[in-house]
Write a protein that holds these residues in place. Structure first.
Motif, short mmCIF file in Angstrom:
data_model
loop_
_atom_site.label_atom_id
_atom_site.label_comp_id
_atom_site.label_asym_id
_atom_site.label_seq_id
_atom_site.Cartn_x
_atom_site.Cartn_y
_atom_site.Cartn_z
N PHE A 156 0.83 -1.21 0.00
CA PHE A 156 0.00 0.00 0.00
C PHE A 156 0.86 1.25 0.00
O PHE A 156 0.60 2.21 -0.73
CB PHE A 156 -0.94 -0.01 1.21
CG PHE A 156 -1.94 1.11 1.20
CD1 PHE A 156 -3.15 0.97 0.55
CD2 PHE A 156 -1.67 2.32 1.82
CE1 PHE A 156 -4.08 2.00 0.52
CE2 PHE A 156 -2.58 3.36 1.81
CZ PHE A 156 -3.79 3.20 1.16
N GLN A 157 1.90 1.24 0.82
CA GLN A 157 2.79 2.40 0.88
C GLN A 157 3.52 2.60 -0.44
O GLN A 157 3.68 3.74 -0.92
CB GLN A 157 3.80 2.24 2.02
CG GLN A 157 4.70 3.46 2.20
CD GLN A 157 5.72 3.27 3.31
OE1 GLN A 157 5.71 2.25 4.00
NE2 GLN A 157 6.62 4.23 3.47
N MET A 158 3.96 1.52 -1.06
CA MET A 158 4.70 1.63 -2.32
C MET A 158 3.81 2.13 -3.45
O MET A 158 4.22 2.97 -4.25
CB MET A 158 5.30 0.26 -2.69
CG MET A 158 6.46 -0.17 -1.80
SD MET A 158 7.31 -1.66 -2.42
CE MET A 158 6.03 -2.89 -2.25
N THR A 159 2.58 1.62 -3.51
CA THR A 159 1.70 2.00 -4.62
C THR A 159 1.13 3.40 -4.46
O THR A 159 0.80 4.05 -5.45
CB THR A 159 0.54 1.00 -4.74
OG1 THR A 159 -0.13 0.88 -3.48
CG2 THR A 159 1.06 -0.36 -5.19
N HIS A 160 1.03 3.89 -3.21
CA HIS A 160 0.49 5.23 -2.97
C HIS A 160 1.59 6.26 -2.72
O HIS A 160 1.30 7.44 -2.50
CB HIS A 160 -0.48 5.22 -1.79
CG HIS A 160 -1.78 4.53 -2.10
ND1 HIS A 160 -1.88 3.17 -2.22
CD2 HIS A 160 -3.03 5.03 -2.34
CE1 HIS A 160 -3.13 2.84 -2.50
NE2 HIS A 160 -3.84 3.95 -2.59
N HIS A 161 2.83 5.81 -2.74
CA HIS A 161 4.00 6.70 -2.69
C HIS A 161 3.96 7.68 -1.50
O HIS A 161 4.18 8.87 -1.66
CB HIS A 161 4.14 7.50 -3.99
CG HIS A 161 4.31 6.64 -5.20
ND1 HIS A 161 5.53 6.11 -5.56
CD2 HIS A 161 3.41 6.20 -6.12
CE1 HIS A 161 5.38 5.38 -6.65
NE2 HIS A 161 4.11 5.41 -7.01
N PHE A 162 3.68 7.17 -0.31
CA PHE A 162 3.71 8.06 0.84
C PHE A 162 4.81 7.63 1.81
O PHE A 162 5.19 6.47 1.88
CB PHE A 162 2.35 8.14 1.55
CG PHE A 162 1.95 6.91 2.30
CD1 PHE A 162 2.17 6.82 3.68
CD2 PHE A 162 1.31 5.87 1.67
CE1 PHE A 162 1.79 5.69 4.38
CE2 PHE A 162 0.92 4.74 2.37
CZ PHE A 162 1.16 4.65 3.73
N PHE A 163 5.30 8.61 2.54
CA PHE A 163 6.44 8.45 3.44
C PHE A 163 5.94 8.49 4.88
O PHE A 163 5.22 9.40 5.27
CB PHE A 163 7.44 9.58 3.20
CG PHE A 163 8.72 9.46 3.98
CD1 PHE A 163 8.82 10.02 5.26
CD2 PHE A 163 9.83 8.84 3.45
CE1 PHE A 163 10.00 9.92 5.97
CE2 PHE A 163 11.02 8.75 4.16
CZ PHE A 163 11.10 9.28 5.42
N ILE A 164 6.32 7.49 5.70
CA ILE A 164 5.93 7.48 7.10
C ILE A 164 7.01 8.18 7.91
O ILE A 164 8.14 7.69 8.02
CB ILE A 164 5.72 6.04 7.61
CG1 ILE A 164 4.61 5.37 6.81
CG2 ILE A 164 5.39 6.04 9.10
CD1 ILE A 164 4.38 3.92 7.18
#
Length: 599
Positions: free
Chosen positions: A29-37
């Motif tokens: 999910f993080q990779m496909t939506h390109h968001f940084f935690i």
């Protein structure tokens, strides 16, 4: 014959393929939506990473002084906090090119290490492949590993290696022979990444050694092996503990410690089993529903099936897990202990740091018990299927939690930070944004683009750890009296001095212009062994603030300051000895590998 070999290789590789797929599914999910935690500790570790990244990129190195990270303040961080781990992180950023790809790579590496280490520990204890694989997946979802994912807490990095510590602890208990260099290499890696995790690992190994002396013969051989491992670890990790002694000793212990937690019970995240209203995303930060049920199942199966077990060794591992679980909980009167040992306020901070040992031991024992039950069941296939479904449900439950958290973060902001008891964007509480208005679009671009330094132009955070000060800090009252966070923010972060900086040959050159010769505080830190030249002369007439910033009297016009850290002679001698021993160590490993595979 070829088909048998191929089948055996496939069986050996399949668990690792499953672990890889599990890790990818967590990060999907993080990779496909390109968001940084952006966790609460992210800025600290990103500053270390950026500093080493710039050094590696330019080929100019400053081992002690932070020439690029931490606002170019020349404070010492990496040399006392996982030095080679910092350079590895910088190399990873250099390879990946952006903070987003760097974070995905870091998560992938740590998740894989945690899963593989637990799988290999289970296999050593003769747990079946299928259970070892599932338990390896389950261990990835335990609190310390997930805390690294959500908050960039480096306890999670140490937790990823903890099953390997128990692997060697198990060999010590069984008095099985093992290669000294493998354990030494593991301990050195821990030292270079996270010092507390090294100390925790040594504590576990020390307990296993003491128990082994009691239950086994050949005490002299075991003692000699322990001495050699400790000696080699000490020499090879000299840059870590030697750097700590160098900095703290030369400054007469006048160093600002990490954040002080005066009462562990007042901090809801300090201990496990905190009595707090349950919610889905809180269970990642407490012991967790899955881990709690896992503990109860393990203890139940152990009591139910003692007749099938190697009672002595399994009992030792269960007691080890319970012991460290109790240490990480409120069952220990921590506030009373803190009154007599105030150093725990800053050096331990959170008793939950003992939890990785407990979780590793319980996950291992669950695998052992399930395997024993399966072997002694009348209908092995049916029981295997039932146990597989139950364990698989735990893994699915934990995976669903991670996806819920990822989607929650994405709905909040592309950049998010866990701060206190609620989620905030990186431009809100806990994060100081440079500029009058938040700039989320630019912030997202800085994390995805190819200029990692852009991030630090938009966001900053006050972290005064390891900065020099004017007095020794032994108690929580002394820590807060200095007001280091506020002073660092005003004297370094908000300092209006406009300057140019350049690093070459371990020397940081700072140049600036002044219209008058009035005294000013420059946003650069001086330690006892930091040599400072100002306008061609050794700086002698200066003052230091309570966070080590230099108060100088510049001349009117152009000024040049040069900073270089010159460690003690003893440190330099020991460094060369360590380098020589490292070369001998690597040659020895190479010879053993060649001998094993070619001779």
């Amino acid at each position: 014959m070829i088909s048998r070999i191929t089948k055996r290789h496939l069986e050996n590789c399949l668990p690792y393929i499953v672990l890889i797929l599990m890790v990818i599914s967590i990060l999907f999910f993080q990779m496909t939506h390109h968001f940084f935690i952006n966790g609460i500790d992210s800025f600290f570790h990103m500053s270390v990473t950026y500093d080493t990244y710039r050094q590696l990129k330019a080929g100019n190195f400053s081992y002690f002084l932070s020439a690029f990270g931490f606002h170019h303040s020349l404070r010492i961080v990496n040399a006392v906090y996982g030095p080679l781990g910092g350079y590895f992180s910088g190399l990873l950023l250099l390879i990946t090119g952006s903070w987003f790809r760097w974070e995905i790579a870091m998560f992938f590496i740590i998740f894989m290490i945690s899963g593989v280490s637990m799988y290999q520990l289970c296999r050593y204890w003769h747990v079946t492949r299928i259970y070892s694989t599932l338990i390896g997946c389950l261990y990835i979802f335990t609190f310390p590993i997930m805390a690294f994912w959500m908050n960039s807490q480096y306890d999670g990095v140490g937790a990823a290696f903890m099953p390997w510590i128990l692997y060697f602890g198990s060999k010590i208990l069984n008095h099985n022979d093992f290669k000294n260099w493998k354990l030494v290499l593991l301990l050195v890696i821990l030292a270079e990444i996270h010092v507390f995790s090294l100390l925790l690992g040594l504590l576990v190994l020390g307990l296993c050694y003491i128990v082994s002396l009691i239950i086994n013969d050949h005490r002299s051989a075991l003692t000699w092996k322990a001495i050699k491992v400790l000696f080699m670890t000490t020499i090879l990790s000299f840059n870590v503990w030697g750097g700590i002694i160098e900095v703290i000793g030369s400054n007469h212990s006048k160093i600002i410690p990490t954040y002080s937690v005066p009462n562990f019970f007042q901090n809801m995240w300090s201990t496990v089993f905190y009595n707090h209203q349950f919610s889905i995303h809180q269970n990642l930060f407490l012991l967790g529903l899955s881990a709690t049920v896992l503990l109860l199942i393990t203890l139940f199966l152990y009591l139910l099936d003692m007749r099938y077990l190697n009672v002595q060794l399994n009992f030792i591992m269960i007691i080890l897990g319970i012991g460290f679980l109790v240490l990480s909980s409120r069952l220990i009167p921590w506030p009373l202990i803190q009154q007599h040992l105030p150093i725990l306020d800053t050096d331990l901070q959170f008793p939950k740091r003992f939890l990785p040992v407990a979780l590793s031991a319980f996950c291992l024992m669950l695998g052992v018990l399930l395997t024993k039950l399966q072997h002694h069941a009348h209908n092995q296939y049916f029981l295997t299927f039932i146990l597989f479904v139950i364990l698989g449900m735990f893994v699915i439950h934990a995976w669903q939690n991670t996806q819920y958290e990822a989607q929650f973060l994405y709905r909040q902001q592309t950049v998010a930070s866990y701060f206190g008891s609620a989620f905030h964007t990186a431009t809100a509480d806990g994060w100081l944004t440079k500029g009058k208005k938040p700039q989320p679009k630019k912030l997202k671009q800085s994390l995805r683009g190819g200029n990692p330094g852009r991030y630090f132009q938009l966001v900053t955070k006050t972290t005064p750890d390891y900065m020099p000060t004017t007095q020794r800090i032994k108690t929580d009252a002394q820590y807060h009296k200095i007001n280091a966070y506020n002073r660092y923010y005003k004297q370094v972060i908000l300092n209006k001095l406009s300057y140019h900086h350049h690093l070459a040959h371990h020397v940081m050159t700072i140049s600036f212009n002044r219209k008058s010769s009035r005294r000013i505080i420059v946003p650069f830190v001086k330690y006892a062994h930091t040599q400072v030249m100002m306008n061609g002369k050794l700086l002698s007439h200066y003052r230091l603030t309570q966070v080590g910033a230099i108060n100088v009297k510049p001349r009117t016009g152009h000024n040049v300051m040069k900073f270089k850290y010159i460690p003690s002679t003893s440190y330099r001698v020991m460094t060369w000895i360590s380098i020589v021993v490292w070369l001998m160590f690597l040659v020895n490993i190479g010879l053993e590998i060649v001998k094993k595979h070619l001779w």
